[in-house]
Design an enzyme around this catalytic site. Structure first.
Site, PDB file in Angstrom:
ATOM      1  N   THR A 197       0.845  -1.186   0.000  1.00 11.87           N
ATOM      2  CA  THR A 197       0.000   0.000   0.000  1.00 11.87           C
ATOM      3  C   THR A 197       0.881   1.237   0.000  1.00 11.87           C
ATOM      4  OG1 THR A 197      -1.590   1.329   1.263  1.00 11.87           O
ATOM      5  CG2 THR A 197      -0.219  -0.199   2.512  1.00 11.87           C
ATOM      6  N   ASP A 208       0.211   4.066   1.046  1.00  8.96           N
ATOM      7  CA  ASP A 208       0.048   4.857   2.265  1.00  8.96           C
ATOM      8  C   ASP A 208       1.065   4.468   3.342  1.00  8.96           C
ATOM      9  OD1 ASP A 208      -2.075   5.937   0.975  1.00  8.96           O
ATOM     10  OD2 ASP A 208      -3.616   5.069   2.244  1.00  8.96           O
ATOM     11  N   GLY A 251      -3.681   9.294   2.122  1.00 14.71           N
ATOM     12  CA  GLY A 251      -3.310   9.092   3.518  1.00 14.71           C
ATOM     13  C   GLY A 251      -4.503   9.353   4.419  1.00 14.71           C
ATOM     14  N   GLU A 304      -5.111  13.784   2.623  1.00 16.49           N
ATOM     15  CA  GLU A 304      -6.558  13.779   2.457  1.00 16.49           C
ATOM     16  C   GLU A 304      -7.293  13.547   3.776  1.00 16.49           C
ATOM     17  OE1 GLU A 304      -7.569  10.509  -0.091  1.00 16.49           O
ATOM     18  OE2 GLU A 304      -6.626   9.016   1.207  1.00 16.49           O
ATOM     19  N   GLN A 316      -2.245   9.601  -9.496  1.00 17.57           N
ATOM     20  CA  GLN A 316      -1.679   8.278  -9.260  1.00 17.57           C
ATOM     21  C   GLN A 316      -2.625   7.176  -9.717  1.00 17.57           C
ATOM     22  OE1 GLN A 316      -0.095  10.001  -5.228  1.00 17.57           O
ATOM     23  NE2 GLN A 316       0.287   7.846  -5.280  1.00 17.57           N
ATOM     24  N   ARG A 317      -3.920   7.358  -9.432  1.00 19.76           N
ATOM     25  CA  ARG A 317      -4.880   6.341  -9.854  1.00 19.76           C
ATOM     26  C   ARG A 317      -4.959   6.259 -11.372  1.00 19.76           C
ATOM     27  NH1 ARG A 317      -7.880   4.369  -5.678  1.00 19.76           N
ATOM     28  NH2 ARG A 317      -7.877   5.569  -3.754  1.00 19.76           N
TER      29      ARG A 317
END
Length: 275
Positions: free
Chosen positions: A108, A110, A157, A213, A265-266
């Site tokens: 991940t 994050d 995050g 976020e 990023q997505r």
């Protein structure tokens, strides 16, 4: 130490656990050397991914697919949702007395998994964000005297600020004090933030902000989240950057630009998965 038999088959499930349930399994041995080389150099989830919580009515179907392909080891890469899925799969296997080893692979960006020092995916995301913020800050510095004075980068995050902290890697060279990193672990203070931004613009001519976020207020409430919830019940985050830009423009009169790294990023991961 056990070794896999020579005739063992490694399957990749298209779109994660959904691919298992719908039996969309690819025997990786069928991939060519060129495909394997390209796969090793391709970012993102090349086989697709999903957000799905296993339901009770899917338990028997899961076992049927595992039995049909004689699967004894189940590897699932991902974050907290994938870890929960591993527990669910193991519980189902136990319920049906099916022998199965379930292994969670921490992946991940994050970097927020307990007992995990550095998860897969974090390093490249950290480099991406630091590079993006560095480039944006150089652009901002070039126009700040006559135009935009504040740039805001929103990072992923929900609970952890590792990605936002990684933006600190951009702090190299002149005016390092002109950067602000806002983490979800620290309560947001509006008056303090506005005072710092005003001082930075007066001192250096511009201000660069990276904000997670999941930043919360003094009551622990997320600053910005929609009413929508994903399959795991988490509220959809995103949008704190434009909210912060509006706040700064309203109170200080500065022109702001902002970017949401999550979308970039997505999009990059999605495009890469289509290659």
């Amino acid at each position: 130490q056990q070794t896999a038999p020579k005739d063992a088959v490694l399957y990749a499930a298209h779109e994660g656990i959904l691919g298992v349930l719908t039996e969309r399994l690819l025997a990786t041995a069928a991939l060519s050397e060129n495909d394997l080389t390209a796969l090793a150099q391709t970012p993102a989830s090349a086989f697709g991914t999903c957000r799905h919580v296993l339901q009770p009515e899917e338990a028997e179907r899961l076992i049927d697919v595992l039995k049909a392909h004689d699967i004894g080891y189940f590897f699932y890469n991902g974050g907290g949702g994938a870890a929960r899925a591993c527990l669910d799969v193991l519980a189902i296997a136990t319920q049906f007395a099916y022998p199965l080893n379930v292994i969670h692979i921490p992946k991940t960006i994050d970097n927020d998994l307990p007992a995990t020092d550095c998860s897969l995916g974090f390093g490249s995301a950290a480099k991406y964000l630091a590079t993006s913020l560095r480039e944006a800050s150089l652009d901002l510095a070039s126009v700040a005297s006559s135009s935009t004075k504040v740039f805001i980068l929103e990072t992923m995050g929900r609970y952890s600020g590792w990605l936002t902290l990684a933006c600190g890697l951009a702090l190299h060279g002149q005016h390092e004090e002109a950067y602000l990193l806002l983490l979800p672990e620290l309560a947001f203070n509006e008056s303090s933030l506005l005072a710092k931004v005003e001082w930075m613009v007066a001192q250096y001519g511009y201000c660069v902000i990276a904000i997670a976020e999941g930043v919360v207020d003094k009551n622990g409430q997320t600053l910005h989240a929609s009413g929508q919830r994903d399959a795991a019940g988490d509220r959809q985050l995103g949008g704190v950057a434009p909210m912060l830009a509006e706040l700064i423009t309203t109170h200080l009169g500065y022109k702001c630009h902002w970017s949401v790294a999550d979308y970039l990023q997505r999009s990059a991961r999605h495009l890469a998965s289509q290659v």
